[in-house]
Scaffold this motif. Structure first.
Motif, PDB file in Angstrom:
ATOM      1  N   PRO A 242     -56.935 -40.903 -16.948  1.00 22.00           N
ATOM      2  CA  PRO A 242     -55.884 -40.174 -16.223  1.00 22.00           C
ATOM      3  C   PRO A 242     -54.719 -39.761 -17.119  1.00 22.00           C
ATOM      4  O   PRO A 242     -54.146 -38.677 -16.934  1.00 22.00           O
ATOM      5  N   LEU A 243     -54.354 -40.616 -18.092  1.00 24.51           N
ATOM      6  CA  LEU A 243     -53.263 -40.266 -18.987  1.00 24.51           C
ATOM      7  C   LEU A 243     -53.653 -39.086 -19.869  1.00 24.51           C
ATOM      8  O   LEU A 243     -52.848 -38.172 -20.108  1.00 24.51           O
ATOM      9  N   ALA A 244     -54.881 -39.083 -20.385  1.00 25.49           N
ATOM     10  CA  ALA A 244     -55.341 -38.000 -21.243  1.00 25.49           C
ATOM     11  C   ALA A 244     -55.419 -36.684 -20.476  1.00 25.49           C
ATOM     12  O   ALA A 244     -55.062 -35.618 -21.008  1.00 25.49           O
ATOM     13  N   ASP A 290     -54.270 -46.200 -10.855  1.00 23.89           N
ATOM     14  CA  ASP A 290     -52.929 -46.553 -10.387  1.00 23.89           C
ATOM     15  C   ASP A 290     -51.905 -45.899 -11.305  1.00 23.89           C
ATOM     16  O   ASP A 290     -51.287 -46.540 -12.153  1.00 23.89           O
ATOM     17  N   VAL A 291     -51.754 -44.576 -11.148  1.00 22.27           N
ATOM     18  CA  VAL A 291     -50.833 -43.819 -11.989  1.00 22.27           C
ATOM     19  C   VAL A 291     -49.849 -43.050 -11.120  1.00 22.27           C
ATOM     20  O   VAL A 291     -50.111 -42.773  -9.948  1.00 22.27           O
ATOM     21  N   THR A 331     -47.970 -55.181 -18.132  1.00 20.90           N
ATOM     22  CA  THR A 331     -47.358 -54.133 -18.941  1.00 20.90           C
ATOM     23  C   THR A 331     -47.451 -52.790 -18.241  1.00 20.90           C
ATOM     24  O   THR A 331     -48.506 -52.429 -17.703  1.00 20.90           O
ATOM     25  N   ILE A 332     -46.340 -52.070 -18.248  1.00 20.25           N
ATOM     26  CA  ILE A 332     -46.322 -50.701 -17.737  1.00 20.25           C
ATOM     27  C   ILE A 332     -46.527 -49.764 -18.919  1.00 20.25           C
ATOM     28  O   ILE A 332     -45.764 -49.791 -19.882  1.00 20.25           O
ATOM     29  N   TYR A 333     -47.579 -48.954 -18.857  1.00 19.03           N
ATOM     30  CA  TYR A 333     -47.854 -47.977 -19.903  1.00 19.03           C
ATOM     31  C   TYR A 333     -47.457 -46.593 -19.398  1.00 19.03           C
ATOM     32  O   TYR A 333     -47.629 -46.283 -18.209  1.00 19.03           O
ATOM     33  N   ASP A 346     -48.701 -45.679 -15.862  1.00 18.96           N
ATOM     34  CA  ASP A 346     -49.939 -46.359 -15.512  1.00 18.96           C
ATOM     35  C   ASP A 346     -49.634 -47.836 -15.225  1.00 18.96           C
ATOM     36  O   ASP A 346     -49.100 -48.542 -16.077  1.00 18.96           O
ATOM     37  N   TYR A 347     -49.979 -48.280 -13.998  1.00 13.96           N
ATOM     38  CA  TYR A 347     -49.708 -49.653 -13.573  1.00 13.96           C
ATOM     39  C   TYR A 347     -50.984 -50.477 -13.473  1.00 13.96           C
ATOM     40  O   TYR A 347     -50.995 -51.543 -12.846  1.00 13.96           O
TER      41      TYR A 347
END
Length: 351
Positions: A242-244, A290-291, A331-333, A346-347
């Motif tokens: 999802p981040l990409a 979970d974004v 950690t939250i990214y 991202d959680y």
């Protein structure tokens, strides 16, 4: 090639300077010609107005070239050998500084050939992009912050003292209270070709009177060096897919808004192909990603933040911050785009 090229006229060069400095008219070179003529730079009383760039003296050429972007300068370089002044280090140093968002890494401060240095960083970035897509990992190395323990201890003491003075009963000398889950310190990494800039920040410090410059610890690393290749990758625990996908869509958007339609089309074609492959590049590591995309402060990016070299380099051209915020429950990214103040969080690793 210069001996056979057609004359470079003011109008032609003006068209090449497709994204000239803000504030100039549609044809910036014509404006500069007029200004130079009025100021008496060309002093021959009966001389006809210049018809081509090669008719001008080197001082006037330099004045013109300072208003061109990287793409226009390169076009001038290849148009005629007589325009070799467009390769001047004095002209390309600002372009190199723009690529690094105003601050050169220590290793490049005194570089003799900024044009070549800029090209090398963009080429390095393109190789990293290919590796990222092949391995499904962001290829940004984390940075070790020298002296960070002492810095954190000193900053925590200052904040604890401020909290005690403010009447916070749950603060103790040297032990500030940052809430139930902690999360006061955040690490952010931004790649520029082979270099990575790391910033460690106490996100609570400003609220207790600590100046921004004193609440941040900055370090640079050259990832092409032999001693840094084993450093861990940033966002290695994040849900990559999802981040990409968000990052690639943002690149398409930035390129289109900056007027680079062909580059935007190429990025969009790559993204569309990746989306069709349901088990490929953008596949989430979880059944329900979970974004959260944040755009409430979105704005138009300044031109310097989306120059063509930065757009070609993408994630590895300083266009995105890779952020990690540790808490007591995980950690939250996040990936953030400073150019337009948007981000995705991202959680998935939170307990």
């Amino acid at each position: 090639a210069g001996s056979t090229a057609a004359p470079v006229t003011a109008a032609g060069a003006g068209a090449a300077a497709s994204r000239a400095a803000p504030g100039l008219d549609d044809d910036p070179l014509n404006v500069l010609f007029d200004a130079a003529w009025s100021a008496g730079v060309m002093r021959a009383k009966n001389a006809a107005p210049p018809r081509a760039l090669i008719d001008l003296g080197s001082d006037v050429l330099h004045l013109i070239f300072t208003h061109l972007d990287e793409q226009a300068l390169l076009r001038c370089c290849v148009a005629s050998a007589a325009l070799c002044a467009a390769r001047s280090p004095a002209l390309w140093r600002p372009a190199l500084v723009r690529f690094f968002d105003g601050e050169l890494p220590p290793d490049l401060v005194g570089c003799a050939n900024p044009m070549q240095s800029l090209r090398s960083q963009v080429e390095f970035a393109r190789r990293l992009t290919a590796s990222e897509r092949a391995e499904r990992r962001f290829k940004v190395r984390e940075v070790v912050f020298p002296g960070c323990r002492e810095w954190i201890k000193s900053l925590d003491s200052r904040i604890a003292d401020a909290q005690i003075q403010a009447g916070r009963s749950n603060a103790r000398p040297g032990r500030p209270y940052y809430g139930c889950s902690g999360g006061a310190y955040s690490e952010s990494f931004k790649a520029y070709g082979q270099f990575v800039k790391g910033v460690m920040t106490n996100v609570c410090a400003e609220g207790y009177g600590v100046p921004e410059a004193e609440s941040r610890l900055v370090a640079w690393v050259d990832t092409a060096g032999k001693t840094t290749t084993a450093a861990p990758l940033a966002l290695s625990g994040a849900d990559f897919g999802p981040l990409a996908e968000w990052k690639d869509g943002k690149l398409t958007e930035l390129a289109a808004n900056a007027g680079h339609a062909q580059l935007a089309k190429s990025y969009e074609a790559e993204r569309a192909a990746a989306k069709r492959d349901k088990k490929g590049l953008y596949k989430s590591d979880t059944e329900a990603p979970d974004v959260n995309v944040i755009e409430d402060k979105k704005h138009a990016p300044p031109a310097a933040a989306v120059s063509l070299p930065k757009l070609l380099a993408g994630l590895y051209g300083g266009l995105f911050n890779l952020n990690e915020t540790g808490t007591s429950i995980g950690t939250i990214y996040s990936l953030s785009c400073p150019a337009d103040s948007t981000s995705i969080e991202d959680y998935s690793s939170m307990g």
